[in-house]
Design a protein around this motif. Structure first.
Motif, PDB file in Angstrom:
ATOM      1  N   PHE A  76       0.756 -16.175 -12.603  1.00 43.45           N
ATOM      2  CA  PHE A  76       0.850 -17.636 -12.551  1.00 43.45           C
ATOM      3  C   PHE A  76       0.013 -18.179 -11.392  1.00 43.45           C
ATOM      4  O   PHE A  76      -0.640 -19.208 -11.520  1.00 43.45           O
ATOM      5  CB  PHE A  76       2.303 -18.095 -12.371  1.00 43.45           C
ATOM      6  CG  PHE A  76       3.080 -18.219 -13.641  1.00 43.45           C
ATOM      7  CD1 PHE A  76       2.663 -19.050 -14.677  1.00 43.45           C
ATOM      8  CD2 PHE A  76       4.270 -17.526 -13.799  1.00 43.45           C
ATOM      9  CE1 PHE A  76       3.402 -19.176 -15.843  1.00 43.45           C
ATOM     10  CE2 PHE A  76       5.025 -17.644 -14.958  1.00 43.45           C
ATOM     11  CZ  PHE A  76       4.588 -18.471 -15.982  1.00 43.45           C
ATOM     12  N   GLY A  77       0.033 -17.494 -10.258  1.00 42.14           N
ATOM     13  CA  GLY A  77      -0.750 -17.937  -9.100  1.00 42.14           C
ATOM     14  C   GLY A  77      -2.241 -17.951  -9.401  1.00 42.14           C
ATOM     15  O   GLY A  77      -2.947 -18.907  -9.060  1.00 42.14           O
ATOM     16  N   GLY A  78      -2.741 -16.905 -10.043  1.00 37.32           N
ATOM     17  CA  GLY A  78      -4.156 -16.840 -10.402  1.00 37.32           C
ATOM     18  C   GLY A  78      -4.534 -17.856 -11.464  1.00 37.32           C
ATOM     19  O   GLY A  78      -5.629 -18.435 -11.425  1.00 37.32           O
ATOM     20  N   LEU A  79      -3.624 -18.096 -12.411  1.00 39.51           N
ATOM     21  CA  LEU A  79      -3.892 -19.110 -13.435  1.00 39.51           C
ATOM     22  C   LEU A  79      -3.949 -20.502 -12.806  1.00 39.51           C
ATOM     23  O   LEU A  79      -4.796 -21.321 -13.171  1.00 39.51           O
ATOM     24  CB  LEU A  79      -2.821 -19.055 -14.529  1.00 39.51           C
ATOM     25  CG  LEU A  79      -2.810 -17.781 -15.372  1.00 39.51           C
ATOM     26  CD1 LEU A  79      -1.552 -17.717 -16.225  1.00 39.51           C
ATOM     27  CD2 LEU A  79      -4.065 -17.700 -16.238  1.00 39.51           C
ATOM     28  N   GLU A  80      -3.061 -20.761 -11.857  1.00 37.57           N
ATOM     29  CA  GLU A  80      -3.093 -22.051 -11.151  1.00 37.57           C
ATOM     30  C   GLU A  80      -4.401 -22.193 -10.374  1.00 37.57           C
ATOM     31  O   GLU A  80      -5.000 -23.271 -10.356  1.00 37.57           O
ATOM     32  CB  GLU A  80      -1.888 -22.191 -10.218  1.00 37.57           C
ATOM     33  CG  GLU A  80      -1.876 -23.476  -9.417  1.00 37.57           C
ATOM     34  CD  GLU A  80      -1.815 -24.746 -10.253  1.00 37.57           C
ATOM     35  OE1 GLU A  80      -2.210 -25.808  -9.711  1.00 37.57           O
ATOM     36  OE2 GLU A  80      -1.391 -24.714 -11.429  1.00 37.57           O
ATOM     37  N   ALA A  81      -4.874 -21.122  -9.767  1.00 35.12           N
ATOM     38  CA  ALA A  81      -6.151 -21.166  -9.036  1.00 35.12           C
ATOM     39  C   ALA A  81      -7.305 -21.487  -9.991  1.00 35.12           C
ATOM     40  O   ALA A  81      -8.197 -22.276  -9.645  1.00 35.12           O
ATOM     41  CB  ALA A  81      -6.395 -19.841  -8.315  1.00 35.12           C
ATOM     42  N   LEU A  82      -7.292 -20.907 -11.195  1.00 33.71           N
ATOM     43  CA  LEU A  82      -8.322 -21.236 -12.189  1.00 33.71           C
ATOM     44  C   LEU A  82      -8.235 -22.708 -12.578  1.00 33.71           C
ATOM     45  O   LEU A  82      -9.261 -23.388 -12.690  1.00 33.71           O
ATOM     46  CB  LEU A  82      -8.172 -20.367 -13.440  1.00 33.71           C
ATOM     47  CG  LEU A  82      -8.510 -18.889 -13.314  1.00 33.71           C
ATOM     48  CD1 LEU A  82      -8.232 -18.171 -14.629  1.00 33.71           C
ATOM     49  CD2 LEU A  82      -9.959 -18.698 -12.889  1.00 33.71           C
ATOM     50  N   HIS A  83      -7.020 -23.184 -12.786  1.00 30.99           N
ATOM     51  CA  HIS A  83      -6.819 -24.599 -13.123  1.00 30.99           C
ATOM     52  C   HIS A  83      -7.403 -25.492 -12.028  1.00 30.99           C
ATOM     53  O   HIS A  83      -8.150 -26.435 -12.317  1.00 30.99           O
ATOM     54  CB  HIS A  83      -5.328 -24.879 -13.317  1.00 30.99           C
ATOM     55  CG  HIS A  83      -4.979 -26.318 -13.374  1.00 30.99           C
ATOM     56  ND1 HIS A  83      -5.352 -27.131 -14.421  1.00 30.99           N
ATOM     57  CD2 HIS A  83      -4.306 -27.104 -12.496  1.00 30.99           C
ATOM     58  CE1 HIS A  83      -4.913 -28.356 -14.187  1.00 30.99           C
ATOM     59  NE2 HIS A  83      -4.282 -28.359 -13.030  1.00 30.99           N
ATOM     60  N   GLU A  84      -7.090 -25.197 -10.797  1.00 33.16           N
ATOM     61  CA  GLU A  84      -7.580 -26.008  -9.678  1.00 33.16           C
ATOM     62  C   GLU A  84      -9.105 -25.936  -9.562  1.00 33.16           C
ATOM     63  O   GLU A  84      -9.749 -26.932  -9.262  1.00 33.16           O
ATOM     64  CB  GLU A  84      -6.916 -25.560  -8.384  1.00 33.16           C
ATOM     65  CG  GLU A  84      -5.437 -25.899  -8.329  1.00 33.16           C
ATOM     66  CD  GLU A  84      -4.726 -25.321  -7.116  1.00 33.16           C
ATOM     67  OE1 GLU A  84      -5.403 -24.731  -6.231  1.00 33.16           O
ATOM     68  OE2 GLU A  84      -3.493 -25.446  -7.054  1.00 33.16           O
ATOM     69  N   LYS A  85      -9.668 -24.781  -9.813  1.00 32.98           N
ATOM     70  CA  LYS A  85     -11.113 -24.590  -9.658  1.00 32.98           C
ATOM     71  C   LYS A  85     -11.917 -25.238 -10.785  1.00 32.98           C
ATOM     72  O   LYS A  85     -12.986 -25.796 -10.544  1.00 32.98           O
ATOM     73  CB  LYS A  85     -11.428 -23.096  -9.588  1.00 32.98           C
ATOM     74  CG  LYS A  85     -12.894 -22.782  -9.373  1.00 32.98           C
ATOM     75  CD  LYS A  85     -13.116 -21.297  -9.178  1.00 32.98           C
ATOM     76  CE  LYS A  85     -14.584 -20.990  -8.925  1.00 32.98           C
ATOM     77  NZ  LYS A  85     -14.818 -19.561  -8.669  1.00 32.98           N
ATOM     78  N   TYR A  86     -11.399 -25.169 -12.034  1.00 31.13           N
ATOM     79  CA  TYR A  86     -12.219 -25.552 -13.182  1.00 31.13           C
ATOM     80  C   TYR A  86     -11.757 -26.790 -13.946  1.00 31.13           C
ATOM     81  O   TYR A  86     -12.440 -27.216 -14.881  1.00 31.13           O
ATOM     82  CB  TYR A  86     -12.315 -24.380 -14.163  1.00 31.13           C
ATOM     83  CG  TYR A  86     -13.029 -23.179 -13.590  1.00 31.13           C
ATOM     84  CD1 TYR A  86     -14.396 -23.231 -13.294  1.00 31.13           C
ATOM     85  CD2 TYR A  86     -12.351 -21.990 -13.334  1.00 31.13           C
ATOM     86  CE1 TYR A  86     -15.058 -22.142 -12.767  1.00 31.13           C
ATOM     87  CE2 TYR A  86     -13.006 -20.893 -12.812  1.00 31.13           C
ATOM     88  CZ  TYR A  86     -14.362 -20.964 -12.533  1.00 31.13           C
ATOM     89  OH  TYR A  86     -15.019 -19.881 -12.015  1.00 31.13           O
ATOM     90  N   ALA A  87     -10.653 -27.385 -13.573  1.00 33.89           N
ATOM     91  CA  ALA A  87     -10.146 -28.549 -14.325  1.00 33.89           C
ATOM     92  C   ALA A  87     -11.148 -29.698 -14.331  1.00 33.89           C
ATOM     93  O   ALA A  87     -11.365 -30.335 -15.370  1.00 33.89           O
ATOM     94  CB  ALA A  87      -8.808 -29.023 -13.756  1.00 33.89           C
ATOM     95  N   GLU A  88     -11.780 -29.967 -13.213  1.00 32.87           N
ATOM     96  CA  GLU A  88     -12.744 -31.072 -13.149  1.00 32.87           C
ATOM     97  C   GLU A  88     -13.990 -30.799 -13.976  1.00 32.87           C
ATOM     98  O   GLU A  88     -14.716 -31.722 -14.329  1.00 32.87           O
ATOM     99  CB  GLU A  88     -13.106 -31.392 -11.701  1.00 32.87           C
ATOM    100  CG  GLU A  88     -11.978 -32.084 -10.968  1.00 32.87           C
ATOM    101  CD  GLU A  88     -12.392 -32.584  -9.603  1.00 32.87           C
ATOM    102  OE1 GLU A  88     -13.616 -32.737  -9.356  1.00 32.87           O
ATOM    103  OE2 GLU A  88     -11.489 -32.824  -8.789  1.00 32.87           O
ATOM    104  N   GLN A  89     -14.230 -29.528 -14.297  1.00 36.74           N
ATOM    105  CA  GLN A  89     -15.360 -29.176 -15.156  1.00 36.74           C
ATOM    106  C   GLN A  89     -14.958 -29.153 -16.632  1.00 36.74           C
ATOM    107  O   GLN A  89     -15.780 -28.864 -17.482  1.00 36.74           O
ATOM    108  CB  GLN A  89     -15.921 -27.817 -14.734  1.00 36.74           C
ATOM    109  CG  GLN A  89     -16.504 -27.825 -13.320  1.00 36.74           C
ATOM    110  CD  GLN A  89     -16.943 -26.436 -12.912  1.00 36.74           C
ATOM    111  OE1 GLN A  89     -17.686 -25.779 -13.640  1.00 36.74           O
ATOM    112  NE2 GLN A  89     -16.482 -25.975 -11.765  1.00 36.74           N
ATOM    113  N   GLY A  90     -13.677 -29.450 -16.910  1.00 34.26           N
ATOM    114  CA  GLY A  90     -13.233 -29.593 -18.289  1.00 34.26           C
ATOM    115  C   GLY A  90     -12.310 -28.529 -18.819  1.00 34.26           C
ATOM    116  O   GLY A  90     -11.770 -28.668 -19.913  1.00 34.26           O
TER     117      GLY A  90
END
Length: 192
Positions: A76-90
């Protein structure tokens, strides 16, 4: 759904405001969404229903089957990090809680505590739903048709805006792995 687009200048950037009148032609509208995503699911520990097409149509997705009491729950921690890193890119990360492997919390309240409090999850988490076999929800039936159904918790499916599975990652592949990062960045590059 009929909408009229009105341009608004906000801090020197053109933004789109919606009001009723003309057809919704935005990228990501329900009409452009793959049939497998055109379903409503309830948000984890909430009464809110989310239509995946209305919320995420036209976006690249990372779809994951999750469980609160699994050896891979720390992902879950790594998935949240992906969300934070790539959400603005779509990229939209969507977690489907499931008890397919008898490792989900006994209550949604407990599952929500694990997700939101223990791991700080802010990406979309959906209430428990079947992800394997004949009872699998329509999203996971389509993911399995294109690749394979989850063999355990925390299978990760990278999905293009048209609903095509770009890559399937098993439970042991960590969200911050080089392969996963490269596949996400390639998909985001291809869809921009």
């Amino acid at each position: 759904m009929w909408k009229r687009w009105t341009s608004i200048v906000l801090f020197g950037v053109m933004a789109q405001a919606v009001s009723a009148a003309e057809p919704d032609t935005r990228e990501g509208s329900k009409a452009e969404c793959p049939d497998a995503l055109n379903h409503e699911f309830r948000r984890l520990h909430s009464n809110e229903d989310i239509n995946l097409c209305e919320r995420f149509g036209g976006q690249p997705l990372l779809v994951v089957n999750t469980a609160s009491h699994c050896g891979f729950t720390s992902q879950f921690g790594g998935l949240e990090a992906l969300h934070e890193k790539y959400a603005e890119q779509g990229l939209a990360v969507i977690g489907f809680a499931s008890n397919a492997f008898d490792q989900e919390a006994d209550s949604e309240e407990e599952a929500a505590t694990v997700c939101y409090e223990n791991f700080g999850v802010t990406f979309t988490m959906l209430a428990p739903t079947p992800v394997t076999g004949d009872d699998a929800n329509p999203v996971f039936k389509e993911l399995a048709r294109q690749t394979e159904e989850p063999g355990w918790n925390f299978n990760k499916y990278l999905v293009a805006p048209d609903g095509t599975v770009v890559k399937h990652f098993g439970s042991r592949v960590k969200p911050d792995s080089k392969d996963m990062t490269q596949a996400i960045e390639q998909l985001l590059s291809d869809t921009q």
